[in-house]
Design a protein around this motif. Structure first.
Motif, mmCIF file in Angstrom:
data_model
loop_
_atom_site.group_PDB
_atom_site.id
_atom_site.type_symbol
_atom_site.label_atom_id
_atom_site.label_comp_id
_atom_site.label_asym_id
_atom_site.label_seq_id
_atom_site.Cartn_x
_atom_site.Cartn_y
_atom_site.Cartn_z
ATOM 1 N N GLY A 1 0.801 -1.221 0.000
ATOM 2 C CA GLY A 1 0.000 0.000 0.000
ATOM 3 C C GLY A 1 0.832 1.268 0.000
ATOM 4 N N PRO A 2 1.768 1.428 0.951
ATOM 5 C CA PRO A 2 2.602 2.637 0.956
ATOM 6 C C PRO A 2 3.416 2.805 -0.320
ATOM 7 C CG PRO A 2 2.731 1.541 3.066
ATOM 8 C CD PRO A 2 1.982 0.603 2.161
ATOM 9 N N LEU A 3 3.909 1.701 -0.860
ATOM 10 C CA LEU A 3 4.696 1.786 -2.089
ATOM 11 C C LEU A 3 3.834 2.293 -3.243
ATOM 12 C CD1 LEU A 3 7.465 1.236 -3.341
ATOM 13 C CD2 LEU A 3 6.702 -1.089 -3.832
ATOM 14 N N LEU A 4 2.638 1.731 -3.374
ATOM 15 C CA LEU A 4 1.728 2.177 -4.428
ATOM 16 C C LEU A 4 1.263 3.606 -4.184
ATOM 17 C CD1 LEU A 4 0.139 1.512 -6.962
ATOM 18 C CD2 LEU A 4 -1.613 0.441 -5.526
ATOM 19 N N ALA A 5 1.023 3.945 -2.904
ATOM 20 C CA ALA A 5 0.596 5.306 -2.579
ATOM 21 C C ALA A 5 1.654 6.331 -2.953
ATOM 22 C CB ALA A 5 0.270 5.409 -1.091
ATOM 23 N N GLY A 6 2.927 5.994 -2.693
ATOM 24 C CA GLY A 6 4.009 6.908 -3.062
ATOM 25 C C GLY A 6 4.036 7.177 -4.553
ATOM 26 N N VAL A 7 3.815 6.130 -5.344
ATOM 27 C CA VAL A 7 3.800 6.283 -6.801
ATOM 28 C C VAL A 7 2.597 7.122 -7.232
ATOM 29 C CG1 VAL A 7 3.588 5.045 -8.988
ATOM 30 C CG2 VAL A 7 5.046 4.132 -7.178
ATOM 31 N N VAL A 8 1.423 6.836 -6.657
ATOM 32 C CA VAL A 8 0.213 7.577 -7.021
ATOM 33 C C VAL A 8 0.368 9.060 -6.691
ATOM 34 C CG1 VAL A 8 -2.240 7.877 -6.495
ATOM 35 C CG2 VAL A 8 -1.308 5.579 -6.801
ATOM 36 N N LEU A 9 0.928 9.365 -5.518
ATOM 37 C CA LEU A 9 1.111 10.766 -5.124
ATOM 38 C C LEU A 9 2.103 11.479 -6.028
ATOM 39 C CD1 LEU A 9 1.238 10.606 -1.217
ATOM 40 C CD2 LEU A 9 -0.492 11.736 -2.617
ATOM 41 N N GLU A 10 3.196 10.799 -6.336
ATOM 42 C CA GLU A 10 4.269 11.442 -7.087
ATOM 43 C C GLU A 10 3.871 11.732 -8.528
ATOM 44 O OE1 GLU A 10 8.763 10.029 -7.649
ATOM 45 O OE2 GLU A 10 8.296 10.772 -5.645
ATOM 46 N N HIS A 11 2.932 10.938 -9.080
ATOM 47 C CA HIS A 11 2.552 11.110 -10.481
ATOM 48 C C HIS A 11 1.238 11.869 -10.651
ATOM 49 C CE1 HIS A 11 5.581 7.900 -10.836
ATOM 50 N NE2 HIS A 11 5.722 8.304 -12.080
ATOM 51 N N GLY A 12 0.618 12.304 -9.545
ATOM 52 C CA GLY A 12 -0.609 13.087 -9.652
ATOM 53 C C GLY A 12 -0.308 14.526 -10.025
ATOM 54 N N PRO A 13 -1.304 15.327 -10.384
ATOM 55 C CA PRO A 13 -2.733 15.011 -10.485
ATOM 56 C C PRO A 13 -3.063 14.238 -11.760
ATOM 57 C CG PRO A 13 -2.366 17.276 -11.121
ATOM 58 C CD PRO A 13 -1.025 16.739 -10.687
ATOM 59 N N TYR A 14 -4.322 13.758 -11.817
ATOM 60 C CA TYR A 14 -4.770 12.921 -12.920
ATOM 61 C C TYR A 14 -6.005 13.543 -13.567
ATOM 62 C CZ TYR A 14 -1.794 9.660 -10.403
ATOM 63 O OH TYR A 14 -0.735 9.083 -9.755
ATOM 64 N N THR A 15 -6.185 13.203 -14.836
ATOM 65 C CA THR A 15 -7.377 13.635 -15.564
ATOM 66 C C THR A 15 -8.159 12.399 -15.974
ATOM 67 O OG1 THR A 15 -6.240 15.598 -16.419
ATOM 68 C CG2 THR A 15 -8.271 14.911 -17.533
ATOM 69 N N ALA B 1 -10.765 16.324 -13.115
ATOM 70 C CA ALA B 1 -9.438 16.415 -12.505
ATOM 71 C C ALA B 1 -9.442 15.718 -11.151
ATOM 72 C CB ALA B 1 -9.041 17.882 -12.351
ATOM 73 N N LEU B 2 -8.360 15.004 -10.867
ATOM 74 C CA LEU B 2 -8.242 14.246 -9.619
ATOM 75 C C LEU B 2 -6.821 14.401 -9.090
ATOM 76 C CD1 LEU B 2 -10.093 12.276 -7.973
ATOM 77 C CD2 LEU B 2 -8.866 10.414 -9.110
ATOM 78 N N ASP B 3 -6.672 15.011 -7.895
ATOM 79 C CA ASP B 3 -5.329 15.157 -7.348
ATOM 80 C C ASP B 3 -4.863 13.843 -6.735
ATOM 81 O OD1 ASP B 3 -5.848 15.089 -4.323
ATOM 82 O OD2 ASP B 3 -7.189 16.701 -4.940
#
Length: 399
Positions: free
Chosen positions: A140-154, A160-162
């Motif tokens: 979870g933390p590993l995936l969360a780090g990736v999701v945060l670092e590559h946001g925001p999303y469309t 728009a999704l941060d």
């Protein structure tokens, strides 16, 4: 595993969310590290306060699956609710609700594993169960780090999704998946019957000054205090090691990965060779591996220290849960094992709050205190805990 993956997102997300401009109101002038520690710790505090009651009523009703489903349903709603609020009071409230939900899922699921292991292999089964949870907890933390670092999303349709909101949605989705899995795959054991016992944990003899299950709970508290020190001081760790959230997530996941791989092996060995020796070795090794995290200066060194700490933790937790299961009276698995699960949550909370306060007096301070707690655990287990006459595949005895 699915449940833990969603919930562990928040260990990475919430400290950064608190430190961002997305949250406001009611900080009382406290540093963000202290606020992060309180937000994270509320989960363990509320969960720990309500787990004994949840375990008691699970035993009284003889129902495990229903308690797991109630907890997972609340988790799903709470995880989604984070995306709707931006104030400290609401963050505190939602985190407390999550702790209440965890009380239902933790006590009932651990009791299920113990009761399904009456025929043998309790240590190995506890290790396997914990490992699957830890795979989710580390992933979870590993995936969360990736999701945060590559946001925001469309999203499709131009929505728009941060990064923070995306993480909250994923956490809610994981809780929903785990709910559906329990509905489809899990049933209460036929041997689980309602009990009429009063709300109390039975004392198992007076050979030592402390009840052995209570002593195992204290040792678990000391262990989880050590492993949680890092989570609430993510900004300070990243500054000291000159790194971003992805490397922090890797370091966090390294501990979980080591714990997940080693626990089933240790649990199986404890079925044959006894539980206490493994617990003692793990606590002794936990002291230097915790202190090392306060002394490292590079990301690679932190990864190495977390790896060794994970191996140390694996030597403690599965044998401790199995030993508590060995000592549980018939029909009282949830109540007895809740002593350790409560201690687990309280230790996490204590470590998170302690780190947030002590890091202001030097980066090494939280980890030095954690190392001291681990050494105290060695003395406690050595003097107060002993294996039953026959540890391997002990069948719970009648009250």
């Amino acid at each position: 595993m699915a449940d833990a993956l969603g919930n562990s997102f928040l260990i990475i997300v919430l400290p950064l969310y608190v430190a961002s401009e997305s949250v406001s109101g009611g900080a009382l002038g406290l540093p963000s590290s202290v606020i992060s520690g309180v937000v994270l710790a509320l989960f363990g505090i509320v969960s720990s306060l309500t787990q004994p009651l949840a375990g008691h009523f699970s035993d009284r009703l003889g129902r495990r699956r229903a308690f797991v489903l109630i907890g997972l349903g609340i988790f799903c709603v709470a995880n989604f609710s984070f995306s709707l609020v931006s104030s400290y009071p609401m963050l505190f409230l939602i985190r407390a609700v999550q702790g209440f939900a965890a009380a239902f899922t933790i006590t009932a699921s651990v009791a299920l594993v113990s009761e399904l292991s009456v025929g043998g292999g309790r240590g190995q089964n506890m290790g396997i169960y914990n490992s699957f949870r830890l795979v989710g907890f580390g992933g979870g933390p590993l995936l969360a780090g990736v999701v945060l670092e590559h946001g925001p999303y469309t999203l499709p349709g131009g929505i728009a999704l941060d990064g923070f909101t995306a993480c909250f949605y994923i956490a809610a989705g994981a809780a929903l998946v785990s709910t559906l899995m329990v509905v489809a795959m899990v049933d209460d054991p036929e041997t689980t019957k309602p009990t009429n016992r009063s709300f109390a944990i039975p004392v198992r003899g007076h050979e030592q000054a402390l009840d052995p299950v209570f002593s195992l709970g204290l040792a678990t508290f000391m262990m989880t205090s050590c492993i949680a020190l890092m989570s609430s001081i993510e900004p300070e760790v990243n500054t000291r090691l000159d790194q971003g959230p992805v490397l922090f997530a890797i370091q966090f996941a390294t501990f979980i990965g080591a714990l997940a791989v080693v626990q089933p092996l240790v649990g199986r060995a404890s079925d044959t060779y006894g539980r206490r020796t493994f617990i003692l070795i793990g606590l002794a090794a936990l002291a230097p591996t915790t202190l090392a995290q306060g002394l490292v200066t590079t990301p690679a060194q932190m990864i190495g220290a977390r790896l060794l700490q994970g191996i140390s933790g694996a030597l403690i937790f599965a044998p401790a849960l199995a030993l508590a299961g060995d000592l549980a009276n018939e029909g009282e698995a949830a109540s007895t094992l809740s002593v350790l699960t409560v201690a687990f949550g309280l230790g996490i909370s204590f470590g998170q709050i302690t780190a947030g306060i002590l890091v202001q007096y030097g980066f090494v301070m939280p980890f030095a205190v954690g190392a001291l707690l681990a050494l105290m655990g060695v003395v406690l287990v050595y003097t107060q805990v002993h294996d039953p006459a026959s540890t391997a595949d002990v069948v719970p005895h009648a009250p």
